[in-house]
Design an enzyme around this catalytic site. Structure first.
Site, PDB file in Angstrom:
ATOM      1  N   ASN A  51     -11.862  -6.144 -16.317  1.00 31.80           N
ATOM      2  CA  ASN A  51     -11.706  -4.769 -16.836  1.00 31.80           C
ATOM      3  C   ASN A  51     -12.972  -3.941 -16.701  1.00 31.80           C
ATOM      4  O   ASN A  51     -12.905  -2.716 -16.738  1.00 31.80           O
ATOM      5  CB  ASN A  51     -11.273  -4.798 -18.301  1.00 31.80           C
ATOM      6  CG  ASN A  51      -9.796  -5.111 -18.425  1.00 31.80           C
ATOM      7  OD1 ASN A  51      -8.982  -4.623 -17.658  1.00 31.80           O
ATOM      8  ND2 ASN A  51      -9.443  -5.955 -19.375  1.00 31.80           N
ATOM      9  N   TYR A 107     -20.684  -8.835 -22.051  1.00 32.79           N
ATOM     10  CA  TYR A 107     -20.407  -7.386 -21.997  1.00 32.79           C
ATOM     11  C   TYR A 107     -21.580  -6.640 -21.346  1.00 32.79           C
ATOM     12  O   TYR A 107     -21.399  -5.848 -20.416  1.00 32.79           O
ATOM     13  CB  TYR A 107     -20.150  -6.863 -23.416  1.00 32.79           C
ATOM     14  CG  TYR A 107     -20.150  -5.351 -23.520  1.00 32.79           C
ATOM     15  CD1 TYR A 107     -19.098  -4.605 -22.988  1.00 32.79           C
ATOM     16  CD2 TYR A 107     -21.194  -4.666 -24.146  1.00 32.79           C
ATOM     17  CE1 TYR A 107     -19.095  -3.212 -23.072  1.00 32.79           C
ATOM     18  CE2 TYR A 107     -21.198  -3.286 -24.237  1.00 32.79           C
ATOM     19  CZ  TYR A 107     -20.150  -2.569 -23.697  1.00 32.79           C
ATOM     20  OH  TYR A 107     -20.155  -1.193 -23.780  1.00 32.79           O
ATOM     21  N   ALA A 164     -12.929   3.776 -19.110  1.00 32.83           N
ATOM     22  CA  ALA A 164     -12.142   2.575 -19.421  1.00 32.83           C
ATOM     23  C   ALA A 164     -12.996   1.322 -19.301  1.00 32.83           C
ATOM     24  O   ALA A 164     -13.778   1.177 -18.359  1.00 32.83           O
ATOM     25  CB  ALA A 164     -10.954   2.472 -18.459  1.00 32.83           C
ATOM     26  N   ASP A 187      -4.875   5.642 -18.283  1.00 26.86           N
ATOM     27  CA  ASP A 187      -5.186   4.637 -19.311  1.00 26.86           C
ATOM     28  C   ASP A 187      -4.024   3.661 -19.371  1.00 26.86           C
ATOM     29  O   ASP A 187      -2.863   4.072 -19.261  1.00 26.86           O
ATOM     30  CB  ASP A 187      -5.380   5.335 -20.674  1.00 26.86           C
ATOM     31  CG  ASP A 187      -6.102   4.461 -21.693  1.00 26.86           C
ATOM     32  OD1 ASP A 187      -5.610   3.350 -21.985  1.00 26.86           O
ATOM     33  OD2 ASP A 187      -7.149   4.890 -22.208  1.00 26.86           O
ATOM     34  N   ASN A 188      -4.316   2.368 -19.550  1.00 25.85           N
ATOM     35  CA  ASN A 188      -3.219   1.392 -19.653  1.00 25.85           C
ATOM     36  C   ASN A 188      -2.758   1.204 -21.102  1.00 25.85           C
ATOM     37  O   ASN A 188      -1.878   0.403 -21.373  1.00 25.85           O
ATOM     38  CB  ASN A 188      -3.610   0.039 -19.028  1.00 25.85           C
ATOM     39  CG  ASN A 188      -4.727  -0.659 -19.794  1.00 25.85           C
ATOM     40  OD1 ASN A 188      -5.228  -0.151 -20.802  1.00 25.85           O
ATOM     41  ND2 ASN A 188      -5.126  -1.832 -19.314  1.00 25.85           N
ATOM     42  N   LEU A 189      -3.392   1.899 -22.024  1.00 25.64           N
ATOM     43  CA  LEU A 189      -3.065   1.854 -23.459  1.00 25.64           C
ATOM     44  C   LEU A 189      -3.244   0.455 -24.057  1.00 25.64           C
ATOM     45  O   LEU A 189      -2.624   0.133 -25.071  1.00 25.64           O
ATOM     46  CB  LEU A 189      -1.644   2.386 -23.724  1.00 25.64           C
ATOM     47  CG  LEU A 189      -1.406   3.843 -23.268  1.00 25.64           C
ATOM     48  CD1 LEU A 189       0.015   4.295 -23.619  1.00 25.64           C
ATOM     49  CD2 LEU A 189      -2.415   4.800 -23.898  1.00 25.64           C
TER      50      LEU A 189
HETATM   51  P1  NAD Z   1     -11.962   2.103 -26.360  1.00 27.63           P
HETATM   52  O1  NAD Z   1     -11.443   0.710 -26.332  1.00 27.63           O
HETATM   53  O2  NAD Z   1     -11.510   2.996 -27.476  1.00 27.63           O
HETATM   54  O3  NAD Z   1     -11.634   2.832 -24.985  1.00 27.63           O
HETATM   55  C1  NAD Z   1     -11.446   2.145 -23.767  1.00 27.63           C
HETATM   56  C2  NAD Z   1     -10.149   2.665 -23.140  1.00 27.63           C
HETATM   57  O4  NAD Z   1      -9.974   2.061 -21.859  1.00 27.63           O
HETATM   58  C3  NAD Z   1      -8.906   2.319 -23.966  1.00 27.63           C
HETATM   59  O5  NAD Z   1      -8.117   3.484 -24.138  1.00 27.63           O
HETATM   60  C4  NAD Z   1      -8.168   1.277 -23.112  1.00 27.63           C
HETATM   61  O6  NAD Z   1      -6.769   1.326 -23.315  1.00 27.63           O
HETATM   62  C5  NAD Z   1      -8.603   1.663 -21.705  1.00 27.63           C
HETATM   63  N1  NAD Z   1      -8.617   0.546 -20.736  1.00 27.63           N
HETATM   64  C6  NAD Z   1      -9.262  -0.651 -20.865  1.00 27.63           C
HETATM   65  N2  NAD Z   1      -9.053  -1.407 -19.765  1.00 27.63           N
HETATM   66  C7  NAD Z   1      -8.284  -0.652 -18.917  1.00 27.63           C
HETATM   67  C8  NAD Z   1      -7.728  -0.888 -17.619  1.00 27.63           C
HETATM   68  N3  NAD Z   1      -7.898  -2.062 -16.966  1.00 27.63           N
HETATM   69  N4  NAD Z   1      -6.982   0.098 -17.060  1.00 27.63           N
HETATM   70  C9  NAD Z   1      -6.787   1.278 -17.702  1.00 27.63           C
HETATM   71  N5  NAD Z   1      -7.264   1.545 -18.927  1.00 27.63           N
HETATM   72  C10 NAD Z   1      -8.010   0.591 -19.528  1.00 27.63           C
HETATM   73  O7  NAD Z   1     -13.548   1.986 -26.342  1.00 27.63           O
HETATM   74  P2  NAD Z   1     -14.696   3.082 -26.606  1.00 27.63           P
HETATM   75  O8  NAD Z   1     -15.487   2.631 -27.749  1.00 27.63           O
HETATM   76  O9  NAD Z   1     -14.120   4.450 -26.588  1.00 27.63           O
HETATM   77  O10 NAD Z   1     -15.602   2.876 -25.314  1.00 27.63           O
HETATM   78  C11 NAD Z   1     -15.505   3.754 -24.194  1.00 27.63           C
HETATM   79  C12 NAD Z   1     -16.578   3.408 -23.183  1.00 27.63           C
HETATM   80  O11 NAD Z   1     -17.884   3.615 -23.753  1.00 27.63           O
HETATM   81  C13 NAD Z   1     -16.557   1.963 -22.693  1.00 27.63           C
HETATM   82  O12 NAD Z   1     -16.895   1.961 -21.328  1.00 27.63           O
HETATM   83  C14 NAD Z   1     -17.637   1.290 -23.507  1.00 27.63           C
HETATM   84  O13 NAD Z   1     -18.162   0.168 -22.858  1.00 27.63           O
HETATM   85  C15 NAD Z   1     -18.663   2.420 -23.622  1.00 27.63           C
HETATM   86  N6  NAD Z   1     -19.553   2.291 -24.770  1.00 27.63           N
HETATM   87  C16 NAD Z   1     -19.065   2.432 -26.031  1.00 27.63           C
HETATM   88  C17 NAD Z   1     -19.950   2.352 -27.116  1.00 27.63           C
HETATM   89  C18 NAD Z   1     -19.472   2.532 -28.546  1.00 27.63           C
HETATM   90  O14 NAD Z   1     -20.312   2.487 -29.445  1.00 27.63           O
HETATM   91  N7  NAD Z   1     -18.182   2.739 -28.798  1.00 27.63           N
HETATM   92  C19 NAD Z   1     -21.309   2.092 -26.898  1.00 27.63           C
HETATM   93  C20 NAD Z   1     -21.758   1.930 -25.591  1.00 27.63           C
HETATM   94  C21 NAD Z   1     -20.881   2.059 -24.531  1.00 27.63           C
END
Ligand code: NAD
Length: 314
Positions: free
Chosen positions: A94, A144, A76, A31-33
């Site tokens: 991303n 998105y 991610a 994770d890149n945080l």
């Molecule tokens: P989030 O932002 O909490 O998690 C995404 C993580 O990816 C973060 O920890 C971020 O630091 C890391 N990240 C982003 N770009 C990066 C890169 N280039 N390199 C390394 N790390 C990277 O989001 P979330 O809500 O936990 O979503 C997780 C996944 O689920 C995503 O793919 C999102 O599209 C999908 N999703 C989420 C929902 C929802 O309701 N939360 C719904 C549908 C799909």
């Protein structure tokens, strides 16, 4: 089983990590945080149950760590519809480019199984609700959603071309512990700033399915264990929905507020790219033996309580 979780320090990713640790997998989180935090997985790092690598999937140096992995959970991404209209290039990088780089690293290191978190938004404004997986045409209405649909297509291509097995999950709105974005987070923080009024984006009638993160992760792992095509794809969500004004009412109630004046920005959606009505058919997963355990209102109430506890604890 050696599993790698990209985005494992984020909201949903950290819950996947919890479940994999519980299951006894060897786990590496990359994770890149940028949005995630090590606080989300710190007990596992400190107990030595997982390895953590801070790395950007758009950079170098992480690919070799796929060596010996059995399964990649590629979580991610930039997950926000609204933000995707502001920075489409960032979303392309991303989401699409990062996914292609992960698939290439898998190919290079002979990793055969891939799990991907997609979204209900790939269906666009579907005219069949609850929307089944075979609904078409898929016409995304946000950057998105378009990025996730592009990823799905690429994953299918890689699976059949290179003998990989993949699972794509189209999630409804996933909510709960450690979430740092979304409607509940927005409402709670707006009301903490101004407890007497709440601005609601749109007309408040947008109606969607919400599902608790714990149940969502259970569903993901259930599907992975119980399906085995080269390319598997499933909806995950609750079997009902709730509108935005009802969510606001639950938030107000759980915060112990009264007399809050709701104001509406108007229009049938909160922002450009917002899909105003969404409920997914989960029959395909149910036919494998899975049952959705929580409804939307119950998931929302529980997520509000958890967020308020998290805020009190910080
Ligand atoms: P989030 O932002 O909490 O998690 C995404 C993580 O990816 C973060 O920890 C971020 O630091 C890391 N990240 C982003 N770009 C990066 C890169 N280039 N390199 C390394 N790390 C990277 O989001 P979330 O809500 O936990 O979503 C997780 C996944 O689920 C995503 O793919 C999102 O599209 C999908 N999703 C989420 C929902 C929802 O309701 N939360 C719904 C549908 C799909």
């Amino acid at each position: 089983m050696f599993s790698v979780v990209t985005g494992g320090a984020g909201f949903i990713g950290s819950h996947i990590v919890d479940a994999l640790v519980e299951k006894g997998d060897r786990v590496l989180v990359i994770d890149n945080l940028s949005a995630g935090a090590t606080a989300n997985i710190i007990p596992h790092i400190e107990s030595g149950k997982i390895e953590f690598l801070q790395a950007d999937l758009l950079g170098e140096g992480w690919q070799g760590r796929f060596s010996g992995a059995d399964r990649i959970f590629h979580i991610a991404a930039d997950p926000d519809v609204r933000a995707s209209a502001i920075s489409p290039g960032k979303v392309y990088d991303n989401n699409i480019l990062a996914t292609e780089r992960v698939l290439e690293a898998m190919r290079e290191h002979g990793v055969k199984e891939f799990v991907f978190t997609s979204t209900s938004t790939v269906y666009g404004e579907a005219d069949v609700i609850p929307t089944p997986e075979d609904y078409s045409p898929l016409i995304p209405i946000s950057i998105y959603a378009a990025s996730k649909l592009a990823c799905e297509a690429m994953i299918a291509g890689y699976s059949y071309t290179y003998g990989m097995k993949s699972w794509v999950f189209r999630f409804a709105n996933i909510i709960g512990e450690r979430s740092g974005h979304g409607v509940i987070w927005d409402f709670v923080h707006k009301l903490m700033d101004k407890p007497g009024e709440l601005e609601i984006l749109g007309d408040g009638k947008q109606i969607k399915s919400y599902f608790s993160v714990g149940a969502c992760v259970e569903a993901v792992l259930f599907a992975v264990e119980n399906s085995g095509e080269p390319f598997n794809y499933f909806n995950i969500g609750s079997e009902d929905w709730i509108d935005v004004t009802a969510i606001a009412e639950i938030v107000v109630e759980e915060m112990g507020l009264s007399g809050v004046k709701f104001t509406y920005t108007g229009g049938d959606r909160g922002w450009v790219g917002d899909v105003p009505k969404m409920q997914l058919s989960v029959e395909k997963l149910k036919n494998l033996g899975w049952k959705p355990v929580t409804g939307s209102a119950e998931s929302v109430r529980s997520a509000v309580k958890t967020l308020l506890e998290e805020i009190r604890d910080t």
